[in-house]
Structures are given as structure tokens and as C-alpha cells.
Design an enzyme around this catalytic site. Structure first.
Site, PDB file in Angstrom:
ATOM      1  N   LYS A 121      29.207  85.898  71.109  1.00 21.96           N
ATOM      2  CA  LYS A 121      29.621  85.674  69.729  1.00 21.96           C
ATOM      3  C   LYS A 121      28.458  85.114  68.899  1.00 21.96           C
ATOM      4  O   LYS A 121      28.152  85.611  67.823  1.00 21.96           O
ATOM      5  CB  LYS A 121      30.810  84.696  69.698  1.00 21.96           C
ATOM      6  CG  LYS A 121      31.385  84.495  68.306  1.00 21.96           C
ATOM      7  CD  LYS A 121      32.300  83.316  68.243  1.00 21.96           C
ATOM      8  CE  LYS A 121      31.491  82.055  68.198  1.00 21.96           C
ATOM      9  NZ  LYS A 121      32.208  80.849  67.850  1.00 21.96           N
ATOM     10  N   ASP A 139      35.499  85.615  67.023  1.00 21.40           N
ATOM     11  CA  ASP A 139      35.814  84.197  67.206  1.00 21.40           C
ATOM     12  C   ASP A 139      37.331  84.050  67.276  1.00 21.40           C
ATOM     13  O   ASP A 139      38.061  85.045  67.326  1.00 21.40           O
ATOM     14  CB  ASP A 139      35.203  83.360  66.070  1.00 21.40           C
ATOM     15  CG  ASP A 139      35.980  83.531  64.767  1.00 21.40           C
ATOM     16  OD1 ASP A 139      36.784  84.479  64.654  1.00 21.40           O
ATOM     17  OD2 ASP A 139      35.777  82.706  63.863  1.00 21.40           O
TER      18      ASP A 139
END
Ligand code: SF4
Length: 215
Positions: A121, A139
Site C-alpha cells: 500500500k 487501505d
């Protein structure tokens, strides 16, 4: 499951709601964005933005952070969750950037993930926002919204969510879509008390329909 055509329609609605969605971590350089993003794991962007001005005033780049005293770094970020681990990670990251990458951030997802505290991420966020390299960072907000809209099955992993989004969204729109989904999840389709009653996406959302019928 929501079809690609319906999801595209949903994304157009979300784009209308948040046309200027953008990364909310404050930084002046790609290096600072990387550090802020590492610090933001399991913390809010707001909390990180409160701490980083002090941190970056003393350690604005990899050269200065690589030789920092860990205790001093900890004292500057102690308001952020997991600050002890994060202090170690960001100093070690700065050291690796100097020793392994000539002081520059690699423009490559796999290489970035070799840095301590940098997962998929974080790598996607930095590549997209610092260098304009397309990616979709999944996320907690992107995952929740994708599951509520039944774009993926409820048991889907983060990687499966990312894969699915990359399949249904044109590559040129990946970075923008990621920001819009985050804004939608952060400010509208929130974890608790999503605004289903006034949601323009409600006609596409079984989760929201169920919630509104129950209330
Ligand atoms: Fe989220 Fe509710 Fe909108 Fe569905 S209807 S997208 S759950 S806010």
C-alpha cells in the site's frame, strides 16, 4: 456482485462528489511523502500531519535521518501509534536509501517494499503521488467501500481487492480513483454510521439498502 458497468456508474457518481480528492499527508519531497506514509500505518493522516513538521524540520532528507538519534526521532513522533517501531523503521529506511539506492527513492514497487515499514500500500501511494506511476493503494477505506458495494466478495484479501479494481478501472484513472474511494470512505461511507439515507450510490448498494430498511 456488482457488474463492471454498474461499478463504473458508481465511480462516476463518487467522482462528482469528490472531484478534488487527493492525498492528505503533508510533505515537500518524495522522501518526506515516503516517511509520512510509513508513519500513517494504523494512524490518521491528521495525526501524522501534526507530528511531521517537527520531524522534517530536523530531518528533511535521507542524509539527515540516516544519522539521527533514535531517541530524538521517537520524541518527535511519540503522538503517533507504534512510534517506537516506526522510529526504527524510518531511520533504517533512510540508511538503506543511502547505502543501497544512492540516496534516491526507487521508482519500483518491489524495490520500495524492501525498505523497512514499506508494504504494498505504501509503495503504491508513493509511486502514484510522488512519481505519477499508476497504482491502486488499498487501505481500510478502499477495502470497506469495495466490499460494501459488492465489487468483491466479503472474504476478499487486500490483494484481491487491488486486482479487481485494476481490472475494472482504466489504468490512467487508478491514482485518481484510489483517492476518490478514500475520500468517499473517509467522509461519506464511513465505517460507523455511513450516510446511506442521503447517499447517491444507494440504488447500487445492497448493503446500504439493508441498513436503510432496518432503520
Ligand atoms: Fe456506503 Fe451506504 Fe452509500 Fe452503500 S448506500 S455506498 S453503504 S453510504
Amino acid at each position: 456482485m456488482l457488474s463492471k458497468a454498474k461499478f463504473t456508474a458508481v465511480l462516476a457518481i463518487i467522482a462528482g462528489m469528490f472531484p478534488n480528492a487527493h492525498g492528505e499527508l503533508e510533505s515537500d519531497t518524495p522522501f518526506q511523502l515516503l516517511i509520512a506514509t510509513i508513519l500513517s500505518a494504523q494512524a490518521t493522516d491528521k495525526g501524522v500531519n501534526k507530528a511531521t513538521p517537527k520531524l522534517f524540520a530536523s530531518y528533511p532528507d535521507a542524509e539527515t535521518l540516516a544519522i539521527a538519534d533514535i531517541a530524538d526521532v521517537e520524541s518527535k513522533i511519540r503522538t503517533i501509534g507504534l512510534y517506537k517501531t516506526k522510529a526504527k523503521n524510518i531511520v533504517r529506511t533512510a540508511q538503506m536509501l543511502i547505502t543501497d539506492f544512492g540516496g534516491e527513492l526507487p521508482h519500483d514497487k518491489d524495490l520500495l517494499q524492501k525498505l523497512p515499514g514499506v508494504g504494498r500500500k505504501t509503495a503504491n501511494v508513493v509511486l502514484g503521488d510522488a512519481f505519477g506511476i499508476p497504482g491502486i493503494a488499498v487501505d481500510t477505506h478502499v477495502e470497506r467501500v469495495s466490499k460494501r458495494l459488492q465489487l468483491v466478495k466479503q472474504s476478499a484479501t487486500v490483494l484481491e481487492v487491488e486486482d479487481k479494481l485494476m481490472k475494472v478501472v482504466p489504468e490512467k484513472d487508478w491514482v485518481e480513483t484510489h483517492h476518490r474511494l478514500i475520500f468517499f470512505g473517509r467522509y461519506h461511507c464511513t465505517a460507523r454510521n455511513p450516510k446511506c439515507q442521503t447517499c447517491p450510490v444507494l440504488p447500487y448498494c445492497k448493503f446500504g439498502e439493508k441498513l436503510t430498511h432496518e432503520s
